[in-house]
Design a protein around this motif. Structure first.
Motif, PDB file in Angstrom:
ATOM      1  N   LEU A  20      31.093 -34.590  32.020  1.00  0.00           N
ATOM      2  CA  LEU A  20      29.859 -35.319  31.528  1.00  0.00           C
ATOM      3  C   LEU A  20      29.522 -34.427  30.128  1.00  0.00           C
ATOM      4  O   LEU A  20      28.846 -34.791  29.375  1.00  0.00           O
ATOM      5  CB  LEU A  20      28.524 -34.742  32.520  1.00  0.00           C
ATOM      6  CG  LEU A  20      28.549 -35.727  33.638  1.00  0.00           C
ATOM      7  CD1 LEU A  20      27.409 -35.046  34.631  1.00  0.00           C
ATOM      8  CD2 LEU A  20      28.547 -36.963  33.513  1.00  0.00           C
ATOM      9  N   ARG A  21      30.354 -33.191  29.864  1.00  0.00           N
ATOM     10  CA  ARG A  21      30.086 -32.723  28.820  1.00  0.00           C
ATOM     11  C   ARG A  21      30.612 -33.582  27.554  1.00  0.00           C
ATOM     12  O   ARG A  21      29.907 -33.320  26.432  1.00  0.00           O
ATOM     13  CB  ARG A  21      30.862 -31.263  28.671  1.00  0.00           C
ATOM     14  CG  ARG A  21      30.335 -30.238  29.741  1.00  0.00           C
ATOM     15  CD  ARG A  21      31.547 -29.035  29.794  1.00  0.00           C
ATOM     16  NE  ARG A  21      30.936 -28.075  30.960  1.00  0.00           N
ATOM     17  CZ  ARG A  21      31.840 -26.915  31.025  1.00  0.00           C
ATOM     18  NH1 ARG A  21      32.971 -27.069  30.422  1.00  0.00           N
ATOM     19  NH2 ARG A  21      31.466 -26.339  32.084  1.00  0.00           N
ATOM     20  N   HIS A  22      31.472 -34.494  27.775  1.00  0.00           N
ATOM     21  CA  HIS A  22      31.827 -35.149  26.858  1.00  0.00           C
ATOM     22  C   HIS A  22      30.923 -36.155  26.383  1.00  0.00           C
ATOM     23  O   HIS A  22      30.916 -36.938  25.346  1.00  0.00           O
ATOM     24  CB  HIS A  22      33.338 -36.016  27.329  1.00  0.00           C
ATOM     25  CG  HIS A  22      33.727 -37.046  26.179  1.00  0.00           C
ATOM     26  ND1 HIS A  22      34.392 -36.671  25.227  1.00  0.00           N
ATOM     27  CD2 HIS A  22      33.860 -38.314  26.504  1.00  0.00           C
ATOM     28  CE1 HIS A  22      34.905 -37.784  24.620  1.00  0.00           C
ATOM     29  NE2 HIS A  22      34.555 -38.803  25.407  1.00  0.00           N
ATOM     30  N   HIS A  23      30.117 -36.596  27.079  1.00  0.00           N
ATOM     31  CA  HIS A  23      29.120 -37.593  26.995  1.00  0.00           C
ATOM     32  C   HIS A  23      27.750 -37.203  26.573  1.00  0.00           C
ATOM     33  O   HIS A  23      26.860 -37.903  26.066  1.00  0.00           O
ATOM     34  CB  HIS A  23      28.896 -38.577  28.368  1.00  0.00           C
ATOM     35  CG  HIS A  23      30.027 -39.249  28.703  1.00  0.00           C
ATOM     36  ND1 HIS A  23      30.507 -40.447  28.087  1.00  0.00           N
ATOM     37  CD2 HIS A  23      30.886 -39.056  29.636  1.00  0.00           C
ATOM     38  CE1 HIS A  23      31.478 -40.893  28.465  1.00  0.00           C
ATOM     39  NE2 HIS A  23      31.828 -40.044  29.427  1.00  0.00           N
ATOM     40  N   GLY A  24      27.315 -35.823  26.677  1.00  0.00           N
ATOM     41  CA  GLY A  24      26.152 -35.306  26.359  1.00  0.00           C
ATOM     42  C   GLY A  24      25.739 -34.052  26.915  1.00  0.00           C
ATOM     43  O   GLY A  24      26.485 -33.431  27.805  1.00  0.00           O
ATOM     44  N   GLU A  25      24.436 -33.796  26.937  1.00  0.00           N
ATOM     45  CA  GLU A  25      23.861 -32.679  27.809  1.00  0.00           C
ATOM     46  C   GLU A  25      23.416 -33.209  29.088  1.00  0.00           C
ATOM     47  O   GLU A  25      22.505 -33.305  29.357  1.00  0.00           O
ATOM     48  CB  GLU A  25      22.930 -31.960  27.074  1.00  0.00           C
ATOM     49  CG  GLU A  25      23.036 -31.401  25.679  1.00  0.00           C
ATOM     50  CD  GLU A  25      21.887 -31.023  24.864  1.00  0.00           C
ATOM     51  OE1 GLU A  25      20.993 -30.974  25.346  1.00  0.00           O
ATOM     52  OE2 GLU A  25      22.056 -30.660  23.604  1.00  0.00           O
ATOM     53  N   LEU A  26      24.351 -33.562  29.916  1.00  0.00           N
ATOM     54  CA  LEU A  26      24.125 -34.170  31.300  1.00  0.00           C
ATOM     55  C   LEU A  26      24.466 -33.242  32.340  1.00  0.00           C
ATOM     56  O   LEU A  26      25.512 -32.518  32.267  1.00  0.00           O
ATOM     57  CB  LEU A  26      24.932 -35.508  31.372  1.00  0.00           C
ATOM     58  CG  LEU A  26      24.290 -36.575  30.392  1.00  0.00           C
ATOM     59  CD1 LEU A  26      25.340 -37.505  30.221  1.00  0.00           C
ATOM     60  CD2 LEU A  26      22.847 -37.037  31.029  1.00  0.00           C
ATOM     61  N   ARG A  27      23.819 -33.360  33.594  1.00  0.00           N
ATOM     62  CA  ARG A  27      24.089 -32.472  34.825  1.00  0.00           C
ATOM     63  C   ARG A  27      24.401 -33.355  35.883  1.00  0.00           C
ATOM     64  O   ARG A  27      23.448 -34.556  36.251  1.00  0.00           O
ATOM     65  CB  ARG A  27      22.930 -31.837  35.158  1.00  0.00           C
ATOM     66  CG  ARG A  27      22.701 -30.580  34.095  1.00  0.00           C
ATOM     67  CD  ARG A  27      21.600 -29.477  34.494  1.00  0.00           C
ATOM     68  NE  ARG A  27      20.245 -30.345  34.449  1.00  0.00           N
ATOM     69  CZ  ARG A  27      19.593 -30.575  35.981  1.00  0.00           C
ATOM     70  NH1 ARG A  27      20.142 -30.163  37.139  1.00  0.00           N
ATOM     71  NH2 ARG A  27      18.371 -31.112  35.960  1.00  0.00           N
ATOM     72  N   TYR A  28      24.968 -33.229  36.704  1.00  0.00           N
ATOM     73  CA  TYR A  28      25.474 -33.931  38.009  1.00  0.00           C
ATOM     74  C   TYR A  28      24.675 -33.366  39.026  1.00  0.00           C
ATOM     75  O   TYR A  28      24.968 -32.165  39.328  1.00  0.00           O
ATOM     76  CB  TYR A  28      26.996 -33.941  38.327  1.00  0.00           C
ATOM     77  CG  TYR A  28      27.316 -34.467  39.679  1.00  0.00           C
ATOM     78  CD1 TYR A  28      27.007 -36.071  40.003  1.00  0.00           C
ATOM     79  CD2 TYR A  28      27.927 -33.752  40.840  1.00  0.00           C
ATOM     80  CE1 TYR A  28      27.199 -36.424  41.240  1.00  0.00           C
ATOM     81  CE2 TYR A  28      27.852 -34.369  42.026  1.00  0.00           C
ATOM     82  CZ  TYR A  28      27.962 -35.458  42.293  1.00  0.00           C
ATOM     83  OH  TYR A  28      28.070 -36.128  43.308  1.00  0.00           O
ATOM     84  N   VAL A  29      23.853 -33.902  39.880  1.00  0.00           N
ATOM     85  CA  VAL A  29      22.926 -33.675  40.894  1.00  0.00           C
ATOM     86  C   VAL A  29      23.047 -34.311  42.079  1.00  0.00           C
ATOM     87  O   VAL A  29      23.529 -35.618  42.115  1.00  0.00           O
ATOM     88  CB  VAL A  29      21.485 -33.392  40.360  1.00  0.00           C
ATOM     89  CG1 VAL A  29      21.312 -32.407  39.070  1.00  0.00           C
ATOM     90  CG2 VAL A  29      20.870 -34.648  39.770  1.00  0.00           C
TER      91      VAL A  29
END
Length: 438
Positions: free
Chosen positions: A210-219
């Motif tokens: 997800l770091r490659h796509h943006g400031e995203l978190r997996y929850v």
């Protein structure tokens, strides 16, 4: 221990149906199913009507009508008996196919770049994968004999059987019962270790990807509030909701929430899935002035919105468009955006998305064509961790193509708007691997 995954090789990808073709095929199956149900319920009434009519006619005409009724009755019984065999045969074939695909998935080639970036994680996951594969084999060797023993015990149970009249049904029951006795325990043996491995796989790799796509978190959290979307008509009414995966954070300067949800509705003692797929909500800084909804043609018209006519026959064959601002609806749904809505889900197991555009948000509801969970590693037996990583990367790329299309809808109405860097559709893979089910 030998790795069950193939070391080399790459199979030719079969042709994938487009999202539009899958939607059209689904409608065709629905029409055929409706005709079949009409035949099952209508033929007995027709036979009764013919017999009753024969009593008011002459002997010759009455005899002809009775012969017609006998012919109809023969074919009706043939249809009933065929369905009695076809339905369990289809279920058993589906179970066998799932098992077959677990061991014979097409092999995708993992990129050396992925191997280098996540070498430590891939090594740990390969150890877990081999352990899960060994556990699967142990469970298969245990569960399948138990299933067969229970089936045989049922078949030889004293007091069963209905005399000579039940001999045919008895012999037809045996292969189906033995088939289910093997397939169902086998699937259970596959699912338990695979489920444990999938959780470890996503826990290790999803945050890194997800770091490659943006400031995203997996929850893994609660089901998002969808009551308003149901009231508006974007999602169907439901009684129970489940969530599997969710991503939240910022992508290309926009706040994004992505959830994989399943909605179920109860009808008496039966429960059916009314939606299974992705729900994407994109927050926008420049608000929309009106409301625009793009719905599949099978969905009822939403209240409070007027139909919007667009000059695209292919788009109109799949969608109905509604809105309270005709001008904005046409600005949002440019020819390029309409084409993207029809094709953005190509290469994946999705139907064309429905969407709701209003105020400070764009919401997509993207139904899956099957029941496979997203972001899951493919077969333990057919792929190593590096190849599974490639599947996950390609699947994420497909999902973010959907998000790019949402951004394009906002850019269309934003003064001086332009697509953010890194969201060009040509920069993203057009297709995921040929199959990621397991």
């Amino acid at each position: 221990m030998t790795d069950p995954a193939p070391l080399t090789g790459q199979s030719t990808k079969p042709r994938r149906y487009t999202a539009v073709e899958m939607r059209q095929a689904q409608r065709k199956v629905g029409r055929y199913g409706g005709c079949l149900m009409m035949a099952l319920f209508g033929v007995p009434l027709l036979i009764v009507a013919i017999v009753v009519s024969a009593g008011f006619l002459g002997p010759v005409a009455a005899a002809l009508l009775v012969m017609v009724a006998v012919v109809f009755g023969f074919f009706y019984n043939l249809l009933q008996n065929s369905l009695a065999l076809l339905i369990p045969s289809a279920i058993l074939a589906a179970l066998v196919y799932v098992i077959y695909r677990h061991y014979h998935l097409p092999v995708a080639t993992a990129s050396s770049e992925a191997d280098a970036r996540f070498a430590a994680e891939i090594a740990r996951l390969n150890v877990l994968r081999l352990e899960a594969a060994r556990d699967t084999r142990r469970r298969v060797m245990l569960y399948v004999p138990i299933g067969l023993a229970l089936a045989i015990a049922f078949l030889v149970m004293p007091g069963r059987g209905g005399g000579k009249s039940g001999m045919l049904a008895e012999w037809l029951l045996i292969p189906f019962l033995l088939g289910f006795a093997v397939a169902v325990p086998w699937l259970i043996a596959l699912s338990i270790p695979a489920g444990r491995y999938a959780k470890a796989f996503k826990r290790e790799l999803m945050p890194l990807l997800l770091r490659h796509h943006g400031e995203l978190r997996y929850v893994e959290g609660a089901v998002p509030a969808v009551g308003e979307l149901v009231a508006r008509g974007l999602l169907p009414r439901y009684d129970r909701a489940e969530i599997d995966d969710a991503l939240t954070g910022r992508y290309a300067g926009y706040d994004l929430c992505l959830s994989e949800i399943e909605l179920e509705r109860k009808s008496g003692k039966n429960t059916s899935t009314v939606f299974n797929g992705l729900l994407l909500v994109l927050a926008v800084d420049t608000p929309f002035l009106g409301t625009t909804m793009v719905l599949d043609k099978s969905r009822p018209a939403p209240s409070g919105l007027m139909p919007v006519r667009l000059e695209d026959p292919r788009f109109a064959s799949i969608y109905d468009v509604y809105g309270n601002d005709q001008v904005e609806a046409r600005v949002v749904l440019t020819p390029a955006v309409m084409e993207r809505l029809l094709s953005m889900a190509d290469g994946g197991d999705f139907f064309p998305p429905s969407c709701l555009v209003e105020r400070h948000s764009i919401t997509f509801a993207v139904a899956q064509t099957g029941t496979r969970l997203l972001f899951e590693p493919p077969s333990l037996q057919a792929h190593d961790a590096a190849t599974q990583l490639q599947y996950l990367e390609d699947e994420l790329a497909l999902v973010f193509r959907l998000v790019d299309a949402m951004i394009a809808m906002h850019v269309a109405v934003k003064p001086g708007g332009a697509m953010p860097a890194g969201t060009s559709f040509s920069e993203r893979p057009a297709e995921p691997p040929s199959d990621a089910s397991h």
